[in-house]
Design an enzyme around this catalytic site. Structure first.
Site, PDB file in Angstrom:
ATOM      1  N   HIS A 220       0.837  -1.207   0.000  1.00  0.00           N
ATOM      2  CA  HIS A 220       0.000   0.000   0.000  1.00  0.00           C
ATOM      3  C   HIS A 220       0.868   1.251   0.000  1.00  0.00           C
ATOM      4  O   HIS A 220       2.090   1.164   0.062  1.00  0.00           O
ATOM      5  CB  HIS A 220      -0.982  -0.009   1.166  1.00  0.00           C
ATOM      6  CG  HIS A 220      -0.342   0.020   2.515  1.00  0.00           C
ATOM      7  ND1 HIS A 220       0.227  -1.076   3.085  1.00  0.00           N
ATOM      8  CD2 HIS A 220      -0.171   1.026   3.405  1.00  0.00           C
ATOM      9  CE1 HIS A 220       0.709  -0.760   4.279  1.00  0.00           C
ATOM     10  NE2 HIS A 220       0.478   0.518   4.502  1.00  0.00           N
TER      11      HIS A 220
ATOM     12  N   HIS B 282       1.513   3.802   2.039  1.00  0.00           N
ATOM     13  CA  HIS B 282       2.184   4.468   3.156  1.00  0.00           C
ATOM     14  C   HIS B 282       3.694   4.455   2.937  1.00  0.00           C
ATOM     15  O   HIS B 282       4.246   3.488   2.435  1.00  0.00           O
ATOM     16  CB  HIS B 282       1.836   3.772   4.476  1.00  0.00           C
ATOM     17  CG  HIS B 282       0.539   4.248   5.049  1.00  0.00           C
ATOM     18  ND1 HIS B 282      -0.276   3.445   5.805  1.00  0.00           N
ATOM     19  CD2 HIS B 282      -0.088   5.446   4.971  1.00  0.00           C
ATOM     20  CE1 HIS B 282      -1.349   4.124   6.158  1.00  0.00           C
ATOM     21  NE2 HIS B 282      -1.258   5.342   5.664  1.00  0.00           N
TER      22      HIS B 282
ATOM     23  N   ASP C 153       6.177   4.107   4.835  1.00  0.00           N
ATOM     24  CA  ASP C 153       7.002   3.059   5.426  1.00  0.00           C
ATOM     25  C   ASP C 153       6.853   1.750   4.665  1.00  0.00           C
ATOM     26  O   ASP C 153       7.431   0.741   5.039  1.00  0.00           O
ATOM     27  CB  ASP C 153       6.689   2.882   6.915  1.00  0.00           C
ATOM     28  CG  ASP C 153       5.257   2.448   7.153  1.00  0.00           C
ATOM     29  OD1 ASP C 153       4.375   2.881   6.394  1.00  0.00           O
ATOM     30  OD2 ASP C 153       5.014   1.677   8.095  1.00  0.00           O
ATOM     31  N   HIS C 154       6.034   1.766   3.599  1.00  0.00           N
ATOM     32  CA  HIS C 154       5.944   0.576   2.757  1.00  0.00           C
ATOM     33  C   HIS C 154       6.393   0.844   1.323  1.00  0.00           C
ATOM     34  O   HIS C 154       6.623  -0.088   0.575  1.00  0.00           O
ATOM     35  CB  HIS C 154       4.514   0.033   2.768  1.00  0.00           C
ATOM     36  CG  HIS C 154       4.127  -0.571   4.080  1.00  0.00           C
ATOM     37  ND1 HIS C 154       4.180  -1.917   4.323  1.00  0.00           N
ATOM     38  CD2 HIS C 154       3.758   0.002   5.247  1.00  0.00           C
ATOM     39  CE1 HIS C 154       3.824  -2.163   5.583  1.00  0.00           C
ATOM     40  NE2 HIS C 154       3.557  -1.008   6.160  1.00  0.00           N
TER      41      HIS C 154
ATOM     42  N   HIS D 291      -7.345  -1.255   5.731  1.00  0.00           N
ATOM     43  CA  HIS D 291      -6.252  -0.354   6.116  1.00  0.00           C
ATOM     44  C   HIS D 291      -6.318   1.012   5.440  1.00  0.00           C
ATOM     45  O   HIS D 291      -6.750   1.963   6.052  1.00  0.00           O
ATOM     46  CB  HIS D 291      -4.903  -1.019   5.893  1.00  0.00           C
ATOM     47  CG  HIS D 291      -3.762  -0.246   6.480  1.00  0.00           C
ATOM     48  ND1 HIS D 291      -3.663  -0.016   7.833  1.00  0.00           N
ATOM     49  CD2 HIS D 291      -2.699   0.355   5.910  1.00  0.00           C
ATOM     50  CE1 HIS D 291      -2.585   0.699   8.065  1.00  0.00           C
ATOM     51  NE2 HIS D 291      -1.982   0.942   6.928  1.00  0.00           N
TER      52      HIS D 291
ATOM     53  N   ASP E 274      -0.074  -4.137   5.733  1.00  0.00           N
ATOM     54  CA  ASP E 274      -0.890  -3.717   6.873  1.00  0.00           C
ATOM     55  C   ASP E 274      -2.332  -4.026   6.517  1.00  0.00           C
ATOM     56  O   ASP E 274      -2.750  -3.812   5.384  1.00  0.00           O
ATOM     57  CB  ASP E 274      -0.739  -2.211   7.133  1.00  0.00           C
ATOM     58  CG  ASP E 274       0.649  -1.891   7.640  1.00  0.00           C
ATOM     59  OD1 ASP E 274       1.418  -2.846   7.891  1.00  0.00           O
ATOM     60  OD2 ASP E 274       0.975  -0.698   7.782  1.00  0.00           O
TER      61      ASP E 274
ATOM     62  N   GLU F 118       1.524  -8.682   9.672  1.00  0.00           N
ATOM     63  CA  GLU F 118       1.933  -7.570  10.536  1.00  0.00           C
ATOM     64  C   GLU F 118       1.404  -7.831  11.940  1.00  0.00           C
ATOM     65  O   GLU F 118       0.468  -8.611  12.122  1.00  0.00           O
ATOM     66  CB  GLU F 118       1.363  -6.260   9.994  1.00  0.00           C
ATOM     67  CG  GLU F 118      -0.155  -6.186  10.060  1.00  0.00           C
ATOM     68  CD  GLU F 118      -0.658  -4.892  10.681  1.00  0.00           C
ATOM     69  OE1 GLU F 118       0.087  -4.297  11.479  1.00  0.00           O
ATOM     70  OE2 GLU F 118      -1.791  -4.499  10.364  1.00  0.00           O
TER      71      GLU F 118
ATOM     72  N   HIS G  75       6.694  -6.505  11.570  1.00  0.00           N
ATOM     73  CA  HIS G  75       6.066  -5.198  11.691  1.00  0.00           C
ATOM     74  C   HIS G  75       5.425  -5.040  13.068  1.00  0.00           C
ATOM     75  O   HIS G  75       4.222  -4.843  13.205  1.00  0.00           O
ATOM     76  CB  HIS G  75       5.001  -5.063  10.583  1.00  0.00           C
ATOM     77  CG  HIS G  75       4.575  -3.640  10.319  1.00  0.00           C
ATOM     78  ND1 HIS G  75       3.675  -2.991  11.113  1.00  0.00           N
ATOM     79  CD2 HIS G  75       4.918  -2.787   9.357  1.00  0.00           C
ATOM     80  CE1 HIS G  75       3.465  -1.784  10.630  1.00  0.00           C
ATOM     81  NE2 HIS G  75       4.215  -1.629   9.569  1.00  0.00           N
TER      82      HIS G  75
END
Lengths: 573, 921
Positions: A68, A70, A72-73, A157, A178, A203, A426
């Site tokens: 996705h 975000h 951090d991904h 999410h 996530d 996660e 995670h």
């Protein structure tokens, strides 16, 4: 037994820079390519030298999958593809592909333009990187190459978040990214079928939490906002531009609609407008209510929510303002906060989803430094830059709107997918340990293996490959004739009658025994039971000994052998 | 020898099989049984050059119905073609047609069973086999009483159970389910032949297929089992474990059926004890299955979730502590080994090793509970309702709300606990769910008392912009118990706020306050001075009497004062005056009060209500029997008796609202009798016409009135039986006869009289046809006598007819009125627009103006089609408007609410007044 190897390059037992390498059946896949918000040095990106010391990324990796948008991904994606160098395919869902570059560009602007960093990826690099992206649809099986196939499942999410099943031959891995098992106001719940992967990589942000009903949270939130607005107060809700912001907007929007409220709601930030546009477009990725009603009215076309202008903050009367960023550390939300902090009537909502997310992404930074954290820990006097202190008279409320699965959700997903092994990533090591025990306790009796089923097929070994095809096709392909296997059998009977009489006696006997079967006496001196042929002849030596000839095909083996054993017992007198 | 055989097998046998049955059916016989239809079909099918053509013919044929007597012939034709046909799709269609035909009314399908079974044995195509079995199923269900046939069919099913094609197995299982005998065990046939293996009963044969490799067959097996249950066979408990295993099947249809199965078993054996796997503890089966079904509320498929949530509602024997676990997601520790009740109570809501996620940073791992402990039910099951209520699909949420309601109704303690969750549902994103949860809360409100904070949340919904929601909430508040006087104050405050925001809710709010006051007199008492803003020393200004908010407060106070006599002492002078005013203007909201210095008009109502209803009923019966004796009395006596009875009945209707419909009905009926009697007893009949013009006018007036009344009687009351309707028609017939006689006396000329007579005779005829069954009750009455001489009447001249009518009218007696159980009068009360219009509606001529109409309809049957709105314009024009079906809501049994908009338009009138009227047609 070929093995599956999972190497986390980031977010193994912490949160941030998610990046997991999976080697399965000789294929190497990179799952997510995130960045760590807590660091400003090399540690912010995953350590690709783990791979590059043995050669180029492109040669090593078969594909990259982004779950996705975000950061951090997906934050390290342009760095990896353009600066380290990767030319293979990058898979992500359509909404992710649409929104990801906006966020990357925003991130780049902040780091390069505001903080003045050099040696960072450029806008052009983001564009080049996005050219390598191959979009995925939900439940669509994509063949990356002859053996490797991937399939995306809905993950809740954020808009476009997906779980991915990776399959090589008979082995498979599911990576969740996530996900959220409880639906919210704009997204549905994660769903996966019983695909029984060898490993489920899940996660575990909320490994030790089972959240209360989201209805309580929503009710509390609405009640607080409503009360404040009714008293003529102002509400500041610091949020991050994407994700929870949309959920809260919808929540307030529908509440305003229902209750006929007139107080204005503002949303500050330019980024959200762009993103909202995509939310309007990707209706299929949202929840039941929005999907069903968008024909009459798209829920993301807000009636009551208007764009914020700096001057509005001084307007008299009640208002609700959504402002970025979510942690009050800079930007518009902090400005508004400073302006309002002295007024008792006003109230701030800390959107805790955003905060937890943020903490998770850069621990230390938010926890110690931000205004948001200070407020949460109950400080009433804040030191601002320039040695001024700010007295906080307004109320601070604290609500958790999180879009990660809690412990129960994780268990539920495990029950849905029935994996052979579970791997938690995670999250924090200690919490994972706790959840691990729980999972072992709950699932000790392993899920049933697959039900056996009989199939007819032919295995063809040709051109050094194995294929399973239907028998007819195999015959055709190999240009062979079909052979029928028939059994014939002689049964001797002691019967002092003529041949024809014996035959009719056999016929009557069979007819009486085999009820429910077609037994026919044919004029040409044979008896047929279904497709089995019986014929009687006298033996040459002894006219009293009759020989019954039975013939049946392989398919009728059961009936045939039954008949032969029946006749061996002799005929009734 | 072998070679010869082999060759023969290749060449011949398939053809022989097909010809053989064909010979059995001689074509001649067919033509005898059915000449046209089957012959046509035969010709069609013979013409068909290809299978597709034949299929087309068959499809066309299937569209037309076949008469019962020609079915057999058609079936023969079809069978004949079946044997000849090589294409399996055509055979399939024929097989399905056979099933269709055997459903024909009046056709006994036993005769084709043999043929179908025969074809079954020679059939090779699996699909056709399945279809043939389906045909057998149809035949079997057509002839349910024939045991012999059932056994045969079951034998056939047994044999084909081992087929490799799923459809065949499905149909076999279906046959078992529909026809499997309830009592007799049947021999199971191995595929080898007739030698019976161990005799097995139907249930164990079916349960063998619970583990079939094909999910569709598994589903069919469970469904067959459920079918057996429906047919009254008691399912064995041993299948419980198998059913539980199927709950975790890969396929949703199997799980869905399995949930049903587990539920059925839990209802059959609630008290038997089952062991918990991996421990030596045991629990009741109903608890175990409850836990398992709870688990299914978090299933992957929403269909299963809906079903599980629905079924939970009907499991009322479940133990309370299992029930409570459905409301808390993290009651992990409580699910472990049982503790003392005390410990459990203490920890109920604080326990659990998981954090709730509500506080900042409290999610550090907590101390572990002993890991050797045993889970009584899966942790997935706890919080089932929490999951169900926040499900993504609203279907699941509604099902969960309904289940909560059902469970809470049987368990007050659970009702108390689920209150918070229901209140939370008031906030759902879908209005249907919100409305449903408000209704549910109302249904369980007898069990609960709202706390202040709960009331607060409930009241917040009063601001909802949807009228339905607000009205449902008012209804809820009518039935709610609250605990403190602050709650009353809070409720009043919110209701007044609602009133200012939505003035149209006036009536509903007042009604709500009426109940609130009469329910909580002691809570209202301490706040009366505050409510009325009276002061011990100072006079306060008199509030405005027309202010709806002030009226609302007064309604609350007066209703509370009804059962709290001390309250009146707190009233100030103007309150008494306002009481007198409101008692008159809003008598349905303001009860009679015992005020100091005033005589109470109405009788004390303390004596039990039930007994008064009973005595009223007795009175009603007595009056009616008294009326029966009217025949024996002389004319004036009879008339005065009727008059008195009518008066009594009308009064009774006013006093006893339960009997209002019945009393009213009787009074009207008697009034008709009275009118007729008066008309007939007049001297006019003995005197020449011209002298009595005035009397004539009176009689014709009476006849017209009777006619009108009879129409009212027939259509305004619900609950009438055909006997009453016959009585009404009888009266109407009499009135018509009277009119006819009058006509004959006043008019000259035969022409109009002739047609009138004819019409009348038609009506008598129609009466006879309509009420043939009721005629015995009308002995010695007008119609009875009339029918006796009917043949003579038909041929006679109008003058003679009139004469006969006149004498029969005068000498026949009235049939006695027999009352049905309950008669309700249909009424329509228009709430809006109100009658006296202070501000008339103005609209430009030629343009349209919308007028909101809000009316309550009581005891109207099928209002969507019968109710219309009539608008009368001042110039005498009237429009009848049909409201949309969606404008009718159903708030309670026998009640309907019409909220609609009526568009008014008029071309040449500057209108001032309007009078819309809800008409019950």
């Amino acid at each position: 037994m070929p093995e599956i190897k999972v190497t986390p390059l980031g977010a193994g037992q912490d949160v941030g820079r998610s990046c997991i390498l999976v080697s399965i059946g000789g294929k190497n896949i990179m799952l997510d390519c995130g960045m760590h918000m807590g660091y400003n040095d090399d540690r912010r990106f995953p350590d690709f030298s783990y791979i590059t010391q043995n050669g180029r990324l492109t040669e090593f990796l078969d594909c990259v999958i982004i779950s996705h948008f975000h950061l951090d991904h997906c934050g390290a994606l342009p760095y990896m593809s353009e600066m380290v160098g990767y030319d293979g395919p990058i898979y992500m869902t359509h909404p992710t592909k649409a929104i990801c570059p906006i966020l990357l560009e925003d991130f780049r602007k902040i780091t390069v333009d505001k903080k003045g960093e050099t040696n960072f990826f450029t806008s052009q690099m983001i564009k080049d990187c996005m050219k390598k992206v191959v979009p995925l649809n939900l439940h669509q099986t994509v063949q990356v190459d002859d053996e490797l196939e991937i399939k995306a499942y809905y993950a809740g999410h954020v808009l476009g978040a997906a779980m991915v099943q990776i399959k090589v031959g008979s082995e498979s891995v599911v990576y969740t990214g996530d996900y959220n098992m409880t639906p919210d106001r704009h997204l549905g719940a994660a769903w996966i079928d019983k695909c029984r992967p060898d490993i489920l990589i899940s996660e575990s942000t909320y490994a030790t939490t089972i959240r209360d009903s989201k209805r309580c949270r929503e009710r509390d939130f609405l009640k607080k906002v409503h009360e404040t607005v009714e008293r003529g107060g102002k509400v500041l809700i610091p949020v991050f531009a994407l994700g929870r912001a949309q959920e809260l907007c919808i929540l307030l929007e529908t509440f305003w609609e229902r209750m006929n409220l007139k107080a204005p709601i503002y949303f500050s930030t330019g980024l959200t407008e762009k993103a909202n546009h995509y939310y309007k477009l990707f209706i299929t990725w949202t929840n039941q209510k929005i999907r069903k009603t968008f024909v009459q009215r798209n829920m993301f076309e807000f009636k009551h929510i208007k764009a914020f202008d700096r001057s509005y903050a001084d307007n008299p009367g009640p208002m609700v303002v959504f402002a970025t960023p979510g942690m009050l550390h800079a930007g518009q939300s902090l400005q508004i906060f400073k302006k309002w902090a002295g007024n008792e009537k006003n109230m701030i909502k800390e959107d805790i989803a955003a905060i937890t997310m943020y903490i998770v992404i850069m621990p230390g930074y938010c926890v110690q430094g931000t205004v948001g954290h200070k407020l949460l820990s109950g400080q009433k006097k804040l030191e601002m830059e320039g040695r001024t202190t700010l007295e906080v008279k307004l109320q601070v409320e604290y609500m958790s709107f999180s879009a990660h699965a809690d412990a129960k959700g994780i268990m539920q997903l495990i029950r849905m997918a029935e994996p052979r092994n579970v791997m938690l990533v995670h999250g924090e090591a200690k919490k994972m340990e706790f959840l691990k025990d729980k999972i072992e306790q709950e699932f000790r009796p392993l899920p049933d293996p697959k039900k056996p089923r009989t199939m007819h097929g032919t295995l063809i070994m040709k051109d050094s490959s194995l294929r399973l095809v239907s028998p007819e096709q195999a015959l055709k392909e190999l240009d062979l004739n079909e052979h029928q296997l028939r059994f014939t059998c002689r049964v001797q009977l002691q019967d002092p009658y003529s041949d024809t009489d014996t035959l009719s006696r056999v016929y009557n006997h069979l007819k009486s025994v085999l009820k429910g079967y077609t037994v026919q006496h044919l004029p040409d001196g044979t008896v047929m039971v279904e497709s089995i042929v019986l014929k009687v002849s006298s033996s040459a030596e002894d006219p009293n000994t009759k020989v019954v000839l039975l013939s049946w095909s392989y398919q009728d083996e059961d009936l045939g052998s039954f008949l032969s054993s029946l006749l061996r017992k002799g005929l009734p007198p | 020898m072998a070679a010869h055989l082999k060759k023969r097998v290749y060449e011949e046998f398939s053809k022989v099989v097909q010809q053989h049955p064909h010979e059995e059916v001689p074509a001649k016989k067919l033509r005898l049984t059915k000449p046209s239809k089957s012959a046509a079909l035969h010709v069609d099918l013979c013409k068909a050059s290809s299978p597709t053509d034949a299929l087309q013919y068959l499809l066309q044929f299937a569209r037309k119905p076949v008469e019962a007597d020609s079915v057999e012939g058609v079936v023969r034709i079809l069978l004949e073609h079946y044997y000849k046909e090589t294409d399996s799709s055509v055979r399939l269609k024929i097989a399905s047609l056979l099933g269709l035909l055997s459903k024909t009314q009046g056709f006994t399908p036993d005769c084709i069973v043999d043929d179908v079974i025969n074809t079954l044995n020679s059939e090779r195509s699996h699909q056709v086999l399945a279809q043939l079995l389906d045909t057998l199923l149809v035949i079997g269900t057509q002839v349910p009483e024939s045991l012999n046939m059932r056994h045969r069919l079951i034998d056939v099913a047994c044999k084909h159970l081992t087929d490799t094609y799923f459809g065949v197995r499905n149909k076999c299982l279906q046959l078992f389910g529909c026809l499997g005998s309830v009592d007799k065990p049947l021999p199971r046939e191995s595929e080898g032949g007739g030698t019976g293996m161990a005799a097995k009963d139907v249930q164990s044969i079916i349960s063998d297929y619970f583990g079939d490799q094909d999910p569709r067959v598994r589903t069919a097996a469970i469904k067959a089992m459920l079918q057996l249950h429906e047919r009254g066979m008691k399912l064995q408990q041993i299948i419980y474990n198998q059913a539980c295993k199927l709950l975790s099947d890969d396929y949703e249809q199997v799980r869905s059926a399995a949930v049903q199965m587990v539920w059925v078993l839990s209802q059959l054996y609630p008290e038997s004890i089952v062991p918990i796997p991996s421990s030596n503890e045991k629990i009741r089966l109903v608890d175990d299955s409850f836990g398992k079904i709870c688990h299914m509320v978090s299933d992957g498929s929403w269909v299963v979730r809906v079903q599980a949530a629905k079924l939970l509602g009907s499991m009322q024997q479940v133990s309370p502590h299992f029930l409570e676990q459905t409301l808390d997601k993290k009651l992990m520790s409580d699910l472990r080994r049982k503790r003392t009740a005390h410990e459990r109570a203490k920890e109920l809501y604080s326990s659990g090793e998981f954090s709730s996620g509500r506080k900042w940073a409290d999610d550090a791992p907590k101390e572990k509970v002993d890991t050797t402990a045993v889970n009584l039910i899966d942790s997935g099951a706890c919080g089932a309702f929490v999951h169900g209520l926040e499900d993504e699909m609203y279907e699941v949420r509604i099902a969960a709300v309904e289940a909560l309601c059902a469970l809470a109704q049987s368990s007050p303690s659970f009702a108390e606990k689920c209150l918070d969750f229901l209140v939370d549902m008031f906030n759902d994103e879908i209005e249907e769910v919100r409305l449903q949860s408000i209704h549910v809360l109302r249904q369980i409100s007898t069990h609960i008392t709202l706390r202040e904070d709960q009331l607060d949340t409930v009241l917040a919904v009063l601001e909802d912009s949807s009228r339905d929601i607000r009205e449902a909430l008012h209804e809820l508040l009518c039935y709610t118990n609250v605990s403190t006087k602050e709650c009353i104050q809070l409720a009043l405050l919110e209701l007044l706020k609602n009133l200012t925001k939505y003035p149209t809710d006036r009536n509903s709010v007042w009604k709500c306050l009426k109940f609130l006051g009469s329910r909580h007199p002691t809570l209202v008492l301490p706040i009366v001075p505050e409510l009325l803003s009276t002061h011990p020393y100072f006079d306060t200004p008199e509030p405005d009497m027309d202010d709806p908010a002030y009226i609302a407060v007064l309604v609350l106070v007066f209703n509370a004062a009804k059962s709290c006599p001390t309250m009146t002492a707190l009233f100030s002078d103007h309150t008494f005056r306002h009481y007198a005013y409101l008692r008159d203007s809003l008598s349905h909201l303001v009860p009679p009060l015992r005020l100091p210095g005033r005589k109470l008009t109405s009788a004390p109502e303390a004596s039990g209500l039930a007994s008064s209803v009973e005595s009223a009923q007795n009175f009603l019966k007595e009056s009616l029997t008294r009326v029966c004796s009217v025949q024996q009395l002389d004319a004036p006596g009879a008339q005065s008796l009727l008059e008195f009875t009518i008066r009594d009945l009308q009064r009774l209707g006013e006093l006893q609202t339960e009997l209002a419909g019945t009393a009213d009905f009787c009074a009207t009926y008697l009034h008709c009798q009275l009118l007729l009697m008066k008309a007939l007893q007049d001297k006019l009949w003995s005197v020449a016409v011209p002298l009595y013009l005035k009397q004539n006018a009176m009689v014709s007036g009476a006849a017209a009135q009777v006619l009108e009344e009879t129409y009212k009687l027939e259509f305004l009351y619900s609950g009438l039986e055909s006997r009453q309707i016959a009585s009404i028609h009888h009266v109407r017939l009499q009135a018509k006869a009277l009119q006819l006689v009058l006509l004959a006396r006043t008019r000259r000329g035969v022409e109009p009289l002739l047609s009138a007579c004819e019409k009348f005779l038609h009506e008598v005829d129609a009466f006879q046809r309509l009420f043939v069954t009721e005629l015995p009750h009308f002995q010695d009455s007008f119609v009875d006598k009339l029918l006796d001489i009917m043949p003579r009447l038909a041929g006679s001249k109008p003058a003679d007819l009139v004469k006969i009518l006149q004498t029969t009218l005068r000498h026949s007696c009235f049939p006695q009125l027999k009352l049905p159980e309950q008669i309700r009068r249909a009424t329509a009360a228009i709430i809006e627009p109100t009658g006296e219009s202070d501000n008339p509606l103005r609209f430009t001529s030629g343009l349209v103006v919308a007028l909101d109409v809000d009316a309550t309809l009581e005891h109207v049957q099928d209002p969507q089609t019968t109710v219309k709105v009539q608008v009368l314009y001042p110039d005498g024009q009237s429009h009848v408007i049909q409201p949309k079906p969606a404008d009718f809501r159903k708030p309670g049994p026998g009640r309907h609410r019409l909220i609609t908009q009526v568009y008014l338009s008029h071309s040449a009138w500057t209108a001032r007044i309007y009078l819309p009227r809800a008409l019950s047609d």
